[in-house]
Design a protein around this motif. Structure first.
Motif, PDB file in Angstrom:
ATOM      1  N   GLY A  71      10.262  63.425  28.617  1.00 16.71           N
ATOM      2  CA  GLY A  71      10.296  63.893  29.942  1.00 16.71           C
ATOM      3  C   GLY A  71       9.195  64.970  30.262  1.00 16.71           C
ATOM      4  O   GLY A  71       8.071  64.596  29.842  1.00 16.71           O
ATOM      5  N   ARG A 104       8.838  59.015  30.644  1.00 13.44           N
ATOM      6  CA  ARG A 104      10.253  58.923  31.189  1.00 13.44           C
ATOM      7  C   ARG A 104      10.425  57.631  31.166  1.00 13.44           C
ATOM      8  O   ARG A 104       9.469  56.878  31.602  1.00 13.44           O
ATOM      9  CB  ARG A 104      10.183  59.390  32.605  1.00 13.44           C
ATOM     10  N   SER A 105      11.268  57.167  30.278  1.00 16.94           N
ATOM     11  CA  SER A 105      11.438  55.716  29.849  1.00 16.94           C
ATOM     12  C   SER A 105      12.731  55.335  30.486  1.00 16.94           C
ATOM     13  O   SER A 105      14.008  55.626  30.167  1.00 16.94           O
ATOM     14  CB  SER A 105      11.807  55.714  28.356  1.00 16.94           C
ATOM     15  N   PHE A 133      14.749  52.785  28.209  1.00 16.41           N
ATOM     16  CA  PHE A 133      15.824  53.512  27.103  1.00 16.41           C
ATOM     17  C   PHE A 133      17.261  53.980  27.619  1.00 16.41           C
ATOM     18  O   PHE A 133      18.013  54.024  26.837  1.00 16.41           O
ATOM     19  CB  PHE A 133      15.030  54.545  26.518  1.00 16.41           C
ATOM     20  N   GLY A 138      13.956  68.065  27.802  1.00 17.51           N
ATOM     21  CA  GLY A 138      15.012  68.726  28.698  1.00 17.51           C
ATOM     22  C   GLY A 138      16.346  68.142  28.383  1.00 17.51           C
ATOM     23  O   GLY A 138      16.657  67.043  27.699  1.00 17.51           O
ATOM     24  N   ASP A 139      17.311  68.189  29.569  1.00 21.02           N
ATOM     25  CA  ASP A 139      18.409  67.704  29.277  1.00 21.02           C
ATOM     26  C   ASP A 139      18.574  66.100  29.226  1.00 21.02           C
ATOM     27  O   ASP A 139      19.614  65.686  28.644  1.00 21.02           O
ATOM     28  CB  ASP A 139      19.515  68.420  30.337  1.00 21.02           C
ATOM     29  N   GLY A 140      17.745  65.434  30.253  1.00 21.34           N
ATOM     30  CA  GLY A 140      17.700  64.126  30.229  1.00 21.34           C
ATOM     31  C   GLY A 140      17.355  63.576  28.640  1.00 21.34           C
ATOM     32  O   GLY A 140      18.044  62.525  28.229  1.00 21.34           O
ATOM     33  N   SER A 141      16.341  64.164  28.211  1.00 17.35           N
ATOM     34  CA  SER A 141      15.985  63.717  26.726  1.00 17.35           C
ATOM     35  C   SER A 141      17.222  63.854  26.071  1.00 17.35           C
ATOM     36  O   SER A 141      17.372  63.158  24.933  1.00 17.35           O
ATOM     37  CB  SER A 141      14.875  64.500  26.196  1.00 17.35           C
ATOM     38  N   LYS A 180      23.010  59.621  22.701  1.00 21.52           N
ATOM     39  CA  LYS A 180      23.146  58.083  22.623  1.00 21.52           C
ATOM     40  C   LYS A 180      22.615  57.807  21.046  1.00 21.52           C
ATOM     41  O   LYS A 180      23.438  56.776  20.366  1.00 21.52           O
ATOM     42  CB  LYS A 180      22.555  57.418  23.678  1.00 21.52           C
TER      43      LYS A 180
HETATM   44  P1  ADP Z   1      14.091  65.892  30.736  1.00 20.66           P
HETATM   45  O1  ADP Z   1      14.280  65.635  29.282  1.00 20.66           O
HETATM   46  O2  ADP Z   1      12.736  66.727  31.017  1.00 20.66           O
HETATM   47  O3  ADP Z   1      15.145  66.449  31.651  1.00 20.66           O
HETATM   48  P2  ADP Z   1      14.205  63.369  32.057  1.00 20.66           P
HETATM   49  O4  ADP Z   1      15.366  63.633  32.781  1.00 20.66           O
HETATM   50  O5  ADP Z   1      13.258  62.582  33.007  1.00 20.66           O
HETATM   51  O6  ADP Z   1      13.556  64.615  31.586  1.00 20.66           O
HETATM   52  O7  ADP Z   1      14.606  62.350  30.874  1.00 20.66           O
HETATM   53  C1  ADP Z   1      13.613  61.953  29.950  1.00 20.66           C
HETATM   54  C2  ADP Z   1      14.194  60.721  29.446  1.00 20.66           C
HETATM   55  O8  ADP Z   1      15.308  60.992  28.622  1.00 20.66           O
HETATM   56  C3  ADP Z   1      14.337  59.513  30.347  1.00 20.66           C
HETATM   57  O9  ADP Z   1      13.127  58.869  30.789  1.00 20.66           O
HETATM   58  C4  ADP Z   1      15.112  58.668  29.696  1.00 20.66           C
HETATM   59  O10 ADP Z   1      14.426  57.663  28.606  1.00 20.66           O
HETATM   60  C5  ADP Z   1      16.047  59.631  28.702  1.00 20.66           C
HETATM   61  N1  ADP Z   1      17.180  59.838  29.375  1.00 20.66           N
HETATM   62  C6  ADP Z   1      17.756  60.352  30.416  1.00 20.66           C
HETATM   63  N2  ADP Z   1      18.897  60.379  30.790  1.00 20.66           N
HETATM   64  C7  ADP Z   1      19.392  59.603  29.789  1.00 20.66           C
HETATM   65  C8  ADP Z   1      20.817  58.927  29.650  1.00 20.66           C
HETATM   66  N3  ADP Z   1      21.884  59.065  30.724  1.00 20.66           N
HETATM   67  N4  ADP Z   1      20.937  58.360  28.738  1.00 20.66           N
HETATM   68  C9  ADP Z   1      19.992  57.609  27.851  1.00 20.66           C
HETATM   69  N5  ADP Z   1      18.992  58.206  27.988  1.00 20.66           N
HETATM   70  C10 ADP Z   1      18.363  59.023  28.970  1.00 20.66           C
END
Ligand code: ADP
Ligand code: F6P
Length: 323
Positions: free
Chosen positions: A10, A72-73, A76, A102-105, A111
């Motif tokens: 992220g 940001r993948s 994945f 962060g919450d996305g990671s 998972k």
């Molecule tokens: P952050 O972690 O700062 O919130 P992001 O929201 O961009 O940043 O999330 C970082 C990465 O986490 C994404 O690019 C993706 O690879 C992974 N990710 C985010 N949401 C999901 C999800 N619902 N399922 C699986 N991987 C996710």
């Protein structure tokens, strides 16, 4: 557990390096092999993985950014991408991963845990937008970066007797604006969590001018609205010179503050302890200055509470007679 790994994912945050250092050195001190995964989940999918040692993390505790890089993948996010990531982790015999992000990671970490690779999340984001922890790594440095900019802008703002609008980051969170606004004595702090009226902002500006103030600072969080639009709205109502600065990425870089280095060191070490205890699917954080760990699904479902009392205090202190 014998082999653990660490990745950053992220948006980067100052203090991620201090967290990586803590994970690597704590793992080694517990007799674990530790691997660094470059470029977040993308690097895991591609096998961009190398073993780390004490020296790999020398001279990084102070540095902003992340030596492991971040990404940001999109791949994945798919089931196929996650399955590839799991197979690669198995190729390297990695049993557990510390995910700093962060919450996305954390969604990704959840998972992976469900697919058999134990993950522990460490909160690394300047936004301070995770409900289960009082602070995230990088927030304190970002606030100090904003304050540094506010001080500089205040100099020129005073010379020209101007109103300065300063837009700060935070995504949907107003915490960077709140803390930097309070610490910087801003006349108005505009955050997504609190409704505001342009009339009230203007009233505070006029009252300030009438009691002899030479400059005024308004801090607006990026999630609360458009700073340039606000500038125009103020200009239409008040006969004052208004300028806007959008701080952008300078908030995310630079030397890491002591508070972030200490927090990152504590959280990184606890994350490794949890893996060594055979635990996964948890996130570490800080509550009332105690390190805590919480189930990752619970952490993700909690709603962050905005500190309305602190906001009220900031409003009272900045312009008591404008209430
Ligand atoms: P952050 O972690 O700062 O919130 P992001 O929201 O961009 O940043 O999330 C970082 C990465 O986490 C994404 O690019 C993706 O690879 C992974 N990710 C985010 N949401 C999901 C999800 N619902 N399922 C699986 N991987 C996710
Ligand atoms: O999440 C950290 C953050 O800096 C937010 O405050 C901001 O909205 C976003 O990342 C910017 O993201 P990017 O690096 O993709 O421009």
């Amino acid at each position: 557990m014998k082999n653990v790994a660490v990745l950053t994912s992220g948006g980067d945050a100052p203090g991620m390096n201090a967290a990586i250092r803590s994970v690597v050195r704590s793992s080694i001190s517990m007799g674990l092999n530790v691997f660094g995964i470059n470029k977040g989940y993308n690097g895991l999918i591609r096998g961009d993985i190398h073993q780390m040692n004490m020296a790999s993390v020398a001279d990084i505790i102070q540095k902003g950014g992340t030596i492991l890089r971040t990404a940001r993948s999109e791949e994945f996010k798919t089931e196929e991408g996650q399955n590839k990531a799991v197979s690669i982790a198995k190729v390297f015999n990695i049993d557990g991963i510390v995910v700093i992000g962060g919450d996305g990671s954390f969604m990704g970490a959840k998972k992976l845990t469900e697919k058999g690779i134990a993950c522990i999340g460490v909160p690394g984001t300047i936004d301070n937008d995770l409900a289960y922890t009082d602070y995230t790594i990088g927030f304190d440095t970002a606030v100090n970066n904003v304050l540094d900019a506010v001080n500089k802008i205040r100099d020129t703002s005073t010379s020209h007797e101007r109103v300065s609008i300063i837009e700060v980051m935070g995504r949907n969170s107003g915490d960077i604006a709140l803390y930097s606004g309070l610490a910087g004595g801003a006349e108005s702090i505009i955050v997504p969590e609190v409704e505001y009226s342009v009339e009230d902002v203007c009233r505070r500006l006029i009252i300030g001018r009438n009691r002899g103030k030479l400059h005024s600072i308004i801090i607006i969080a990026e999630g609360a609205g458009d700073a340039k639009e606000l500038e125009e709205q103020i200009r239409q109502r008040v006969d004052m010179d208004v300028r806007t600065s959008i701080l952008g990425y300078i908030q995310r870089g630079g030397n890491t503050t002591a508070a972030d280095r200490v927090l990152a060191s504590r959280l990184g070490a606890r994350a490794v302890e949890l893996l060594a205890e055979g635990k996964g699917g948890r996130v570490v954080g800080i509550k009332d200055n105690k390190i805590v760990d919480v189930d990752i699904s619970n952490a993700l479902s909690m709603k962050k509470e905005f500190d309305h009392e602190l906001y009220k205090l900031a409003t009272t202190l900045s312009s008591r007679d404008a209430q």
